[in-house]
Design a protein around this motif. Structure first.
Motif, PDB file in Angstrom:
ATOM      1  N   GLY A 214       0.676  -1.059  -0.269  1.00 34.21           N
ATOM      2  CA  GLY A 214      -0.400  -0.067   0.054  1.00 34.21           C
ATOM      3  C   GLY A 214       1.118   1.323   0.291  1.00 34.21           C
ATOM      4  N   GLU A 215       0.614   2.088   0.853  1.00 32.86           N
ATOM      5  CA  GLU A 215       1.512   3.445   0.943  1.00 32.86           C
ATOM      6  C   GLU A 215       2.689   3.438   1.942  1.00 32.86           C
ATOM      7  N   ASP A 216       2.529   2.514   1.903  1.00 26.88           N
ATOM      8  CA  ASP A 216       4.637   2.345   2.403  1.00 26.88           C
ATOM      9  C   ASP A 216       5.046   2.480   1.492  1.00 26.88           C
ATOM     10  N   ILE A 217       4.747   2.219   0.534  1.00 24.95           N
ATOM     11  CA  ILE A 217       5.833   2.813  -0.409  1.00 24.95           C
ATOM     12  C   ILE A 217       5.714   4.182  -1.032  1.00 24.95           C
ATOM     13  N   PRO A 218       6.399   4.758  -1.690  1.00 20.61           N
ATOM     14  CA  PRO A 218       6.899   6.310  -1.139  1.00 20.61           C
ATOM     15  C   PRO A 218       6.566   6.081  -3.394  1.00 20.61           C
ATOM     16  N   TRP A 219       6.212   7.680  -3.072  1.00 21.03           N
ATOM     17  CA  TRP A 219       5.141   8.614  -4.315  1.00 21.03           C
ATOM     18  C   TRP A 219       5.448   7.887  -5.073  1.00 21.03           C
ATOM     19  N   GLU A 220       7.375   8.826  -5.055  1.00 19.85           N
ATOM     20  CA  GLU A 220       8.246   8.801  -6.830  1.00 19.85           C
ATOM     21  C   GLU A 220       8.404   7.372  -6.586  1.00 19.85           C
ATOM     22  N   ALA A 221       8.342   6.123  -6.236  1.00 21.65           N
ATOM     23  CA  ALA A 221       8.475   4.419  -6.776  1.00 21.65           C
ATOM     24  C   ALA A 221       6.579   4.817  -7.087  1.00 21.65           C
ATOM     25  N   GLN A 222       6.220   4.422  -6.567  1.00 20.90           N
ATOM     26  CA  GLN A 222       4.544   4.259  -7.472  1.00 20.90           C
ATOM     27  C   GLN A 222       4.392   4.470  -8.575  1.00 20.90           C
ATOM     28  N   VAL A 223       4.612   5.981  -9.357  1.00 22.79           N
ATOM     29  CA  VAL A 223       4.567   6.810 -10.407  1.00 22.79           C
ATOM     30  C   VAL A 223       5.660   5.544 -10.951  1.00 22.79           C
ATOM     31  N   VAL A 224       6.458   5.963 -11.033  1.00 23.79           N
ATOM     32  CA  VAL A 224       7.989   5.598 -12.355  1.00 23.79           C
ATOM     33  C   VAL A 224       6.986   3.926 -12.191  1.00 23.79           C
ATOM     34  N   ALA A 225       7.186   2.905 -11.808  1.00 21.67           N
ATOM     35  CA  ALA A 225       6.599   1.708 -11.342  1.00 21.67           C
ATOM     36  C   ALA A 225       4.952   1.548 -12.356  1.00 21.67           C
ATOM     37  N   ILE A 226       4.456   2.239 -12.607  1.00 22.95           N
ATOM     38  CA  ILE A 226       3.067   2.013 -13.311  1.00 22.95           C
ATOM     39  C   ILE A 226       3.511   3.129 -14.714  1.00 22.95           C
ATOM     40  N   ALA A 227       4.697   3.746 -15.392  1.00 19.51           N
ATOM     41  CA  ALA A 227       4.997   4.291 -16.056  1.00 19.51           C
ATOM     42  C   ALA A 227       6.334   3.338 -16.869  1.00 19.51           C
ATOM     43  N   ASP A 228       7.551   2.657 -15.347  1.00 17.51           N
ATOM     44  CA  ASP A 228       7.870   1.802 -16.134  1.00 17.51           C
ATOM     45  C   ASP A 228       7.391   0.231 -17.162  1.00 17.51           C
ATOM     46  N   VAL A 229       6.278  -0.475 -16.688  1.00 14.55           N
ATOM     47  CA  VAL A 229       5.591  -1.245 -16.668  1.00 14.55           C
ATOM     48  C   VAL A 229       4.432  -0.097 -18.276  1.00 14.55           C
ATOM     49  N   TYR A 230       4.057   0.783 -17.731  1.00 11.17           N
ATOM     50  CA  TYR A 230       3.543   0.411 -19.200  1.00 11.17           C
ATOM     51  C   TYR A 230       4.573   1.082 -20.179  1.00 11.17           C
ATOM     52  N   ASP A 231       5.704   1.274 -20.451  1.00  8.31           N
ATOM     53  CA  ASP A 231       6.872   1.462 -21.663  1.00  8.31           C
ATOM     54  C   ASP A 231       7.196   0.276 -22.111  1.00  8.31           C
ATOM     55  N   ALA A 232       7.529  -0.572 -20.811  1.00  6.93           N
ATOM     56  CA  ALA A 232       7.758  -2.240 -20.700  1.00  6.93           C
ATOM     57  C   ALA A 232       6.686  -2.932 -22.206  1.00  6.93           C
ATOM     58  N   LEU A 233       5.643  -2.361 -21.448  1.00  7.28           N
ATOM     59  CA  LEU A 233       4.839  -3.412 -22.988  1.00  7.28           C
ATOM     60  C   LEU A 233       4.503  -3.366 -24.176  1.00  7.28           C
ATOM     61  N   ARG A 234       4.858  -1.631 -24.214  1.00  9.16           N
ATOM     62  CA  ARG A 234       4.493  -1.036 -25.717  1.00  9.16           C
ATOM     63  C   ARG A 234       6.419  -1.385 -26.347  1.00  9.16           C
ATOM     64  N   SER A 235       7.110  -1.896 -25.468  1.00  5.30           N
ATOM     65  CA  SER A 235       8.676  -1.970 -26.413  1.00  5.30           C
ATOM     66  C   SER A 235       8.265  -3.534 -26.391  1.00  5.30           C
ATOM     67  N   LYS A 236       9.479  -2.965 -27.630  1.00  4.32           N
ATOM     68  CA  LYS A 236       9.709  -4.529 -27.169  1.00  4.32           C
ATOM     69  C   LYS A 236      11.259  -5.481 -26.823  1.00  4.32           C
ATOM     70  N   ARG A 237      11.351  -6.815 -26.223  1.00  3.13           N
ATOM     71  CA  ARG A 237      11.386  -6.874 -25.562  1.00  3.13           C
ATOM     72  C   ARG A 237      12.416  -8.566 -25.972  1.00  3.13           C
ATOM     73  N   ALA A 238      13.202  -8.850 -25.507  1.00  9.15           N
ATOM     74  CA  ALA A 238      14.296  -9.798 -25.484  1.00  9.15           C
ATOM     75  C   ALA A 238      12.961 -11.631 -25.684  1.00  9.15           C
ATOM     76  N   TYR A 239      12.514 -10.774 -24.769  1.00  8.68           N
ATOM     77  CA  TYR A 239      10.854 -12.425 -24.177  1.00  8.68           C
ATOM     78  C   TYR A 239      10.092 -11.935 -24.942  1.00  8.68           C
ATOM     79  N   LYS A 240       9.796 -10.512 -25.830  1.00  4.62           N
ATOM     80  CA  LYS A 240       8.178 -10.631 -26.159  1.00  4.62           C
ATOM     81  C   LYS A 240       7.951  -9.808 -27.396  1.00  4.62           C
ATOM     82  N   PRO A 241       7.207  -9.156 -27.991  1.00  6.84           N
ATOM     83  CA  PRO A 241       7.425  -8.649 -29.268  1.00  6.84           C
ATOM     84  C   PRO A 241       6.415  -6.994 -28.328  1.00  6.84           C
ATOM     85  N   PRO A 242       6.892  -5.719 -29.047  1.00  3.54           N
ATOM     86  CA  PRO A 242       6.196  -5.005 -28.689  1.00  3.54           C
ATOM     87  C   PRO A 242       3.998  -5.345 -28.650  1.00  3.54           C
TER      88      PRO A 242
END
Length: 722
Positions: A644-672
């Motif tokens: 929950g809110e024990d996670i710093p707000w900065e980390a919560q923001v970067v977490a959802i941004a990182d997941v969205y960009d990873a899903l949209r980008s090509k990775r060695a284990y998945k297509p974009p």
């Protein structure tokens, strides 16, 4: 205790004694009345019962001599209206009355007590009827209630006390000759509830006055009702209270005239002297020192006038001595009053000086507190704004400006005041600025009349006078402190002296702010170099890092964070994967699924990233992002499984941004993935990302801004992007 109070207390005690005596007398009278009423009811009841028993005895004696075919002679038992013998419930023989012999009688008539009924009366009148059992036969006897109970009229009743006789159902059979009981006769009955119990009950017949009723059963089915009208009761109480009222009034008048006589003949002068002394005390408390001597003399004269009105020698001596004492006080007071003007002037000067010192001390104290807060890491610009407010309050100014010199311009850094519209100007050319002149000449410049000033640009149309203090730090001019007034003011050296120490503190804070800005830029530069290093190592493109910064800034701004926080997270979000430079490349670039051991090594990049960032306070946000950006809201993340809110707000923001960009980008284990699929996975979850991975607030913001995130991705898209 004053004589007036003593007389009042005596009067009150006397009235209380009279009231108690009246209450005691009333109690005894009521008690005697109750006893007399009980005795009268008992005697009346016995008479009623005796009359009915005597009548029955005479009837029984006469019917025993009558033949079956013989009628009852008219001169015998004239009060009897009905006499018949019965055979079961049928009439056997009628001796008096006009009932047919074949009439079937109701069972209710065969009772051993008198009852009122009109069933067996040929003329419709109510008769008292009862059954009489003789050795030879059973008879029904009916009499007129008035004839049976008529001699009760002669009974002597106490006070305004009246009687009525009713049957068990409350039907009125007989009333005493009185207006109160006539109202009962007209009504024809009393409520059955009054017949229950032996206490007095209140009753008001229709159209009649209120009555007090008390019931007493006398036998043979008859109930005696005692009747007391309210009007008679009130008249009786008034007569009883009249002597006490006369006595109380006489005592009050006696004490009043006695007190009036004593006050006028003996104590009136003393009362006046006491009143004058009290007024003198009030005058001393509310008067200036110069007026006290005059009031003392006036009091001495007025007290001397009361000397002739006193008839007691001791009182005359007292008044004379008091007047002499006041004359001495008057002479002394006149001497003291000579110094009052001088003392008053000295006090005014001291008060003015003390107020100036107090304002100066308060201004310095608040400025020092703001300086301490700034050195403790609080926002320097906010503290300088607070200091501007302190200066405005201490100088009673229209507005205060703290400005910085930037090349050929003087720029407003912060300000306070300037009315409802505030300050609209943000920069002034140095050649037209009095602040720049004060810095060049290294001295305060006071502009008494802004309209006639030369090198001057008005910061607000309402400003008439202005004080400009140069802000110097380390021999270098860093800015200026401007105090603006709505009215024209002449140069005030004491005001300049008061705020000069504050200006020194402001100089240090401005210099600290500039140093802080330079240090922040250095850390941002270092962060950008670290981004290049991690991009080279694990093939993170410049586009990916730019997107991460843009995503994070967008989401932080939607969270309501400050502009400084938005800028900071935009820079440091790009370092979220810096720890991956310690992961072997064969694991980092492995095209297939990772083993459990390999994934445990991957998890360590969060801790390694925090170690690489280091313990600097300036990089605290970057350290939080590196360490916690893989934590999940439902506690399923790593490295610590925060919830929950024990996670710093900065980390919560970067977490959802990182997941969205990873899903949209090509990775060695998945297509974009396209934008719609990425949104569906983030909002609803899939086999790898649980639906509770992100907090409700972050998901709401993502729903609102997902199109803007798609635009950011398209703006910085890579060649292989969808």
């Amino acid at each position: 205790m004053s004589l007036r109070r003593l007389i009042r207390i005596t009067l009150c005690v006397s009235l209380i004694v009279l009231s108690l005596a009246f209450a005691f007398s009333l109690y005894n009278t009521i008690r005697r009345f109750g006893v007399a009423a009980e005795e009268a009811m008992e005697a009346t009841g016995m008479l009623v019962l005796s009359n009915s028993e005597a009548l029955l005895s005479r009837v029984e004696g006469i019917v025993s001599f009558l033949n079956e075919d013989e009628e009852l002679p008219s001169h015998m038992l004239p009060e009897v209206r009905l006499l018949l013998s019965t055979n079961g419930r049928l009439i056997d023989r009628v001796y008096r009355g006009y009932l047919p012999a074949v009439l079937h009688l109701p069972q209710s008539l065969f009772a051993d007590e008198w009852q009122a009924t009109d069933l067996v009366s040929f003329d419709g009148r109510v008769l008292l009827v009862r059954s009489l059992q003789t050795p030879l036969d059973e008879f029904i006897v009916g009499v007129d209630p008035a004839e049976l109970l008529g001699d009760l009229q002669r009974f002597d009743l106490p006070f305004r006390f009246h009687l009525a006789v009713v049957d068990q159902r409350g039907r009125v059979l007989w009333v005493h000759r009185a207006k109160a009981t006539e109202a009962l006769a007209l009504r024809g009955a009393v409520p059955v509830g009054i017949l229950e119990g032996g206490s007095w009950r209140q009753f008001r017949p229709a159209g009649g006055e209120g009555l007090l009723l008390k019931a007493k059963t006398v036998g043979n089915g008859l109930v005696l009702i005692s009747v007391v009208p309210f009007s008679g009761l009130f008249v009786w109480l008034a007569r009883l209270a009249f002597p006490f009222v006369i006595a109380a009034s006489g005592l009050a008048l006696l004490l009043f005239f006695l007190g009036r006589f004593l006050r006028r003949s003996l104590f009136f002068p003393l009362f006046e002297v006491a009143a004058l002394a009290k007024a003198f005390g009030q005058a001393l408390r509310n008067s200036d020192p110069l007026d006290i001597a005059g009031k003392t003399e006036e009091l001495s004269v007025r007290i001397s006038e009361r000397h002739s009105g006193a008839v007691v020698e001791e009182l005359q001596n007292f008044i004379e001595g008091l007047a002499e004492a006041l004359e001495v006080m008057t002479a002394q007071q006149e001497e003291l009053a000579a110094y009052s003007e001088e003392v008053k002037a000295v006090n005014a000067s001291l008060t003015e000086a003390n107020e100036l010192l107090r304002r100066r001390e308060e201004a310095w104290r608040r400025a020092l507190e703001a300086t301490h807060l700034a050195t403790g890491g609080v926002d320097i610009k906010e503290n300088l704004r607070s200091i501007a407010g302190v200066v405005r309050s201490a100088c009673d100014a229209f507005g205060v400006i703290i400005s910085r010199v930037e090349g050929e311009e003087v720029r407003v850094f912060t300000w306070s005041g300037f009315g409802a519209d505030g300050l609209t100007i943000d920069k002034i050319p140095a050649k037209e600025s009095s602040v720049a002149q004060a810095l060049e000449e290294a001295r305060p410049i006071w502009i008494e009349d802004a309209a006639a000033a030369g090198r001057y640009t008005s910061a607000h149309p309402a400003v008439r006078s202005e004080l400009n203090l140069p802000l110097m730090h380390g021999g270098k001019g860093v800015g200026g402190l401007t105090v603006c007034f709505e009215e024209c003011r002449t140069a005030d050296s004491e005001l300049v002296e008061m705020i000069s120490p504050i200006a020194l503190a402001v100089s240090g804070l401005l210099a600290s702010f500039e140093a802080q800005e330079e240090l922040r830029e250095s850390y941002y530069y270092t962060a950008s170099r670290l981004q290049v290093a991690t991009a080279y190592y694990h093939d993170e493109t410049a586009e990916h890092l730019e997107r991460m910064g843009a995503y994070s800034s967008l989401l932080a701004r939607a969270l309501g964070r400050s502009s400084e926080e938005v800028e900071t997270i935009g820079h440091f979000s790009k370092l979220h994967d810096i720890g991956k430079i310690k992961i072997p490349l064969d694991i980092l670039s492995k095209p297939g699924p990772l083993s459990d051991d390999e994934f445990e090594i991957i998890k360590l990049h969060t801790i390694w990233g925090a170690e690489i960032i280091g313990p600097s306070d300036w990089l605290a946000v970057a350290r939080k992002i590196c360490l916690y950006h893989h934590e999940r809201y439902d506690g399923s993340g790593y490295p610590y499984g925060l919830l929950g809110e024990d996670i710093p707000w900065e980390a919560q923001v970067v977490a959802i941004a990182d997941v969205y960009d990873a899903l949209r980008s090509k990775r060695a284990y998945k297509p974009p993935f396209d934008h719609e699929r990425a949104c569906r996975i983030i909002l609803d979850g899939d086999e790898r990302l649980r639906s509770g991975a992100f907090g409700p607030k972050m998901l709401d913001i993502f729903r609102a801004l997902h199109k803007e995130m798609a635009e950011i991705y398209d703006l910085h898209a890579e060649d292989d992007a969808l």
